[in-house]
Design a protein around this motif. Structure first.
Motif, short mmCIF file in Angstrom:
data_model
loop_
_atom_site.label_atom_id
_atom_site.label_comp_id
_atom_site.label_asym_id
_atom_site.label_seq_id
_atom_site.Cartn_x
_atom_site.Cartn_y
_atom_site.Cartn_z
N SER A 235 -10.68 3.76 26.03
CA SER A 235 -9.91 4.06 27.24
C SER A 235 -10.31 5.40 27.83
O SER A 235 -9.99 6.44 27.26
N ARG B 354 2.01 5.37 29.07
CA ARG B 354 1.65 5.54 27.67
C ARG B 354 0.56 4.58 27.25
O ARG B 354 -0.23 4.88 26.36
N GLN B 355 0.49 3.40 27.90
CA GLN B 355 -0.49 2.42 27.43
C GLN B 355 -1.90 2.76 27.90
O GLN B 355 -2.87 2.51 27.20
N LEU B 359 -1.78 6.51 24.56
CA LEU B 359 -2.18 5.88 23.30
C LEU B 359 -3.51 5.19 23.50
O LEU B 359 -3.86 4.80 24.61
N MET B 361 -4.65 1.82 22.62
CA MET B 361 -3.90 0.66 22.17
C MET B 361 -4.56 -0.06 20.98
O MET B 361 -3.88 -0.69 20.19
N ASP B 362 -5.88 0.04 20.86
CA ASP B 362 -6.57 -0.63 19.75
C ASP B 362 -6.59 0.22 18.49
O ASP B 362 -6.99 -0.26 17.44
N ASN B 368 -3.35 7.20 16.23
CA ASN B 368 -2.75 7.69 17.47
C ASN B 368 -1.93 8.96 17.27
O ASN B 368 -1.73 9.71 18.21
N ALA B 412 -1.52 0.15 17.82
CA ALA B 412 -0.48 0.59 18.75
C ALA B 412 -0.02 -0.55 19.64
O ALA B 412 1.15 -0.66 19.97
N LYS B 413 -0.96 -1.44 20.02
CA LYS B 413 -0.59 -2.53 20.93
C LYS B 413 0.38 -3.52 20.29
O LYS B 413 1.01 -4.28 21.00
N GLN B 420 6.23 2.24 20.91
CA GLN B 420 5.02 2.93 21.36
C GLN B 420 5.40 4.30 21.91
O GLN B 420 4.77 5.31 21.61
#
Lengths: 364, 533
Positions: A235, B354-355, B359, B361-362, B368, B412-413, B420
């Protein structure tokens, strides 16, 4: 939510993909009027049936480990480096310049210097695309493939006009001094009193490749740089939030990637040809993409996938030698393996996931 | 229990024993629901309570495992959205499904064309839109491009689309999340108008205030079950909140008066021009003292995001920044990529998204926990990262913040929105930063977790730290802030104290109107209303 056991994910899925690729290859062989069973026998015996076959298989494997790791490292940073071909070629130039510049007394001194030269030249060749990506937004896929052509043209020029010994008709550098010749695995086996792989090119670089697998694993999963590379690759907005510099990660990941591709030259240029020839890489840079994809971007997977492609390369050569199956069919088989393990991965994975979910529900 | 609405006729929609499971998760369990014709029916519940699944079943996205749906007393099978539309059900999604570069008219007709040629459909739709606009206060220019419309108008297009398809039953999913208070009021007027015309409306929301204001009946969902179905007039926000969470909830935040100390953050003349040349911040001045929460209210997209990001040390690549930021008197550089230095200087940042930002997510939960602090000395072990130390820290945070499931190895996802957010808040708050930047702390977070996160923010304030809170939820801003600043179009429109601010007053500021400012040309007028003009 619907997760498979790890073994199914990393072992079963590629095996089923491979089986599919081989079955379709068998159909193609049948269609041209040959026997698939015979072809398989020739390939397995030629690549794995003797220490001679293994010697070649492991030599190719070494090349593919380096280029596979190169693709893998860049991939974790979200970068698709398809310039392994050019970076490995430039690595060859680095090796040749280091080995021809000084009268090396022993290979043990020459090897580290040549490795550094190979990695530096490979890394430098990846630096410009990395910089262009980070600063100008020029996509690395485009720039690295362009740099493959530039590298080929540059080597052509260097070999013909600069490194070719006077009076030679061959666009190749002078042979490296015998003192710099790397020990072959057959020599090492001989020192232990074993007769293994006489007249095969596999050499000490194979162990460097194994060490590189371990070091890359450490880099990606145990260091801060690896953490930042993975975060950036997953990301970019999040990396920006965390204060991870896009420029720094893009450049560093591509330098490591190019360096690994360049290191391949220790195997093929220093270890095998013992001089720099035109087109020394022979497509290994591109095979690295398939190796990384099939190895699921993990060094251990890369090792296994490199072994498979080493087998296909060596077995394919044997097939062309001993049967009337045309050489082009080997490319078909390799293409099918890449297609099924790389591009069509989800075709096998998703039904498997559903199967495992159903099994679990029944068990619960 | 009798519900408000017409008696004697069949309900507009009736669900009987609806069940739906996704793998081992039972999203809907034996749901019964009866929505009388011509009423507004609220459905309320925490995130993950199964509201969206239920509505997706009604609109044909999922098929129920068991149960039946009756529309107007007749059983129907809703296999896809086309079948839902044929049954007279229309849906207005939270995230609009409009083609941005089509006109309003083209969007309304899309998928409901009369034939192969477009012109007759467009002509018919134009007439129909005119009629609907007059009837329900749904005025939208039919020839405007959707991308040029405000969010409130885009929502009207969604409603028009449903009405054009002759929907009798309209489902709205969290319709006010993106609206100003004034736009929300207008929406409610439209909904009441529709109801008076005999339409049936289902309103999905997590805002208790809206349920109380507009619905006739309300159904409460919790963990996939319908736990209550009552007349709105016979219940109260506290009772509904308790039903939603399954225990008593403090709706009011208890807080001690602030004891502001010396200034921690001073911002002067902060400007930002983004990569497209649009000025996003037009000279922001603000101060936050130690032990104080400054709340920034405003409709999303008025520069709050940019303000938070720049204070957190980063900005959209290609943007230009100017102005001055001081932390405890120390001037901070404005390079747009200083996240690392800002963290070291003592600024914690819970980002709005946050996504996408807060964080990876993976990554696992434990990975995290080090995100943004991966170079902290306690997480380092020579050349390598000290994964054991990070894991230990993560395990502690999971326990202290009651993060569920308590598994640091989970990605996290795989956590719910609330959990989260707890991971991010735990990471940023536990470092005890001099200044905490926190954006939309409770967006998509369930009520239980909201309460917890609010308490943590207040505890940080009471420990003498400065907090900058950005939220589009006015209730949250009013409950937590010691001072409220309202942002509009890259400026701070005004500042209010939470005790003196009213929703209407703040709503005006949010729309760019300062109710206390003298109108142009009337500067000589005496300041009769006691404002700060």
């Amino acid at each position: 939510m619907e997760r498979m056991p790890t073994w199914a994910d990393v072992i079963l899925t590629p095996l089923i993909s491979l089986a599919l690729a081989f079955s379709i290859s068998a159909l193609v062989i049948l269609a041209i009027g040959e026997s698939p069973a015979e072809a398989l026998k020739v390939m397995v015996e030629g690549a794995l049936g003797s220490s001679y076959g293994w010697g070649f298989t492991l030599y190719y494997t070494t090349n593919f480990i380096f280029t596979g790791l190169a693709v893998m490292v860049a991939y974790h940073a979200g970068l698709f480096n398809i310039g392994g071909e050019g970076q490995a070629a430039m690595g060859g130039l680095g090796v040749a310049l280091v080995l021809l510049a000084l009268p090396w007394p022993h290979w043990a001194f020459a090897l580290p210097a040549a490795a550094v030269g190979a990695a530096l030249f490979g890394a430098a060749w990846a630096l410009i695309p990395a910089w262009l990506q980070a600063r100008r937004g020029s996509h690395v896929v485009i720039t690295t493939i362009m740099f493959n052509f530039i590298a080929a043209a540059l080597l052509n020029y260097v070999l013909v006009n600069l490194l070719r010994p006077v009076g030679s008709m061959d666009p190749a550098s002078a042979s490296f001094a015998p003192a710099t010749h790397l020990p072959k695995l057959s020599d090492m086996a001989g020192a232990l009193g074993l007769e293994w792989g006489e007249n095969t090119p596999v050499n000490i670089a194979f162990f460097i490749a194994l060490a590189a697998c371990l070091l890359v694993w450490l880099l990606i999963w145990r260091t801060r740089l690896g953490y930042e590379i993975r975060a950036f690759g997953k990301s970019e907005p999040a990396a920006l939030y965390a204060g991870i510099s896009a420029l720094r990660i893009t450049v560093l990941a591509m330098l490591v990637s190019g360096g690994l591709a360049g290191l391949m030259a220790v195997n093929n240029v220093m270890g095998e040809a013992e001089r720099l020839v035109l087109n020394a890489v022979e497509g290994a840079g591109f095979i690295g993409i398939a190796v990384a994809l099939m190895g699921r971007n993990h060094p251990f997977g890369v090792l296994l996938a490199a072994l498979l492609f080493g087998f296909l390369y060596q077995g394919g050569g044997e097939l062309a030698l001993w049967t009337t199956i045309p050489r082009e069919l080997i490319v078909v088989i390799q293409a099918l393996v890449i297609l099924f393990t790389g591009a069509l991965d989800n075709m096998v994975r998703m039904p498997l996931e559903r199967l495992f979910a159903a099994l679990r529900r029944k068990g619960a | 229990m009798a519900l408000a609405g017409a008696t004697g006729t069949a309900p507009a929609i009736e669900l009987r024993g609806i069940c739906k499971a996704f793998g081992p998760v039972q999203a809907n369990r034996d749901i019964d629901l009866s929505v009388p014709r011509g009423t507004i029916h609220g459905i309320i519940g925490e995130n993950g309570a199964g509201k969206s699944t239920l509505m997706s079943i009604l609109y044909g996205f999922y098929r129920p495992d068991a149960g039946e749906i009756l529309v107007g007393g007749k059983p129907v099978a809703i296999a896809d959205s086309q079948a839902a539309i044929r049954a007279g059900i229309g849906m207005v999604f939270q995230h609009f499904k409009l083609v941005q570069n089509f006109t309003v008219l083209e969007n309304v007709v899309l998928g409901a064309e009369d034939g192969r040629l477009l012109r007759p459909s467009l002509a018919r739709a134009r007439g129909e839109l005119k009629r609907l606009a007059a009837e329900y206060e749904l005025q939208v220019d039919p020839d405007a491009l959707v991308e040029e419309l405000s969010v409130g108008h885009q929502q009207r297009v969604e409603i028009l689309k449903a009405l054009y398809r002759r929907a009798d039953i309209l489902i709205l999913d969290e319709p006010t999340g993106v609206l100003t208070p004034a736009e929300a009021d207008h929406l409610f007027r439209i909904l009441r108008g529709l109801k008076d015309e005999g339409k049936t409306i289902i309103l999905i929301t997590h805002k208790l205030r809206e349920i109380m204001e507009i619905t006739d009946n309300v159904a409460v969902m919790r963990r996939g079950e319908m736990v209550a179905s009552v007349r709105t007039a016979e219940t109260s926000p506290a009772a509904l909140a308790e039903l939603m969470v399954g225990r008593k909830v403090l709706l009011r935040v208890d807080k001690a008066p602030a004891r502001p100390g010396p200034p921690v953050l001073e911002v002067r003349g902060l400007r930002m021009v983004d990569a497209d040349g649009v000025e996003r911040l037009r000279g922001i001045d603000l101060d936050i003292r130690a032990g104080e929460i400054l709340g920034i209210a405003g409709v999303a997209g008025n520069g709050q995001t940019q303000l938070l990001e720049i204070l957190g040390g980063y900005a959209e690549p290609g943007s230009r920044l100017s102005g001055e930021i001081r932390l405890k008197g120390q001037k901070l550089p404005l390079s747009g990529s200083d996240g690392r230095a800002r963290r070291r200087a003592g600024i914690g940042h819970v980002p709005e998204d946050r996504q996408a930002e807060g964080l990876i997510m993976d990554f696992t939960a434990w990975e995290n926990v080090a995100f943004g602090y991966q170079d902290a000395p306690e997480f380092r072990n020579g050349l390598l990262m000290d994964n054991a130390a990070i894991r230990k820290d993560a395990t502690g945070k999971i326990a202290r913040f009651d993060i569920r499931p308590p598994d640091p190895d989970l990605a996290a996802k795989s956590f719910s929105g609330g959990n989260q957010q707890k991971i991010v808040v735990a990471r940023e708050v536990e470092r005890n930063p001099e200044l905490l930047l926190i954006g939309q702390p409770t967006r998509g977070v369930d009520i239980g977790a909201i309460e917890f996160i609010h308490k943590r923010i207040l505890a940080l304030r009471d420990a003498g730290r400065a907090v900058l809170l950005v939220s589009v939820e006015l209730d949250e801003i009013m409950a937590l802030s010691d001072r409220i600043a309202v942002m509009f179009d890259g400026r701070i429109m005004g500042e209010r104290l939470p005790g003196e601010a009213t929703t209407g007053d703040l709503g005006c500021l949010m729309a760019g109107v300062d109710p206390t400012a003298a109108p142009p040309g009337a500067t000589a007028r005496t300041d009769a209303d006691g404002g700060a003009g």
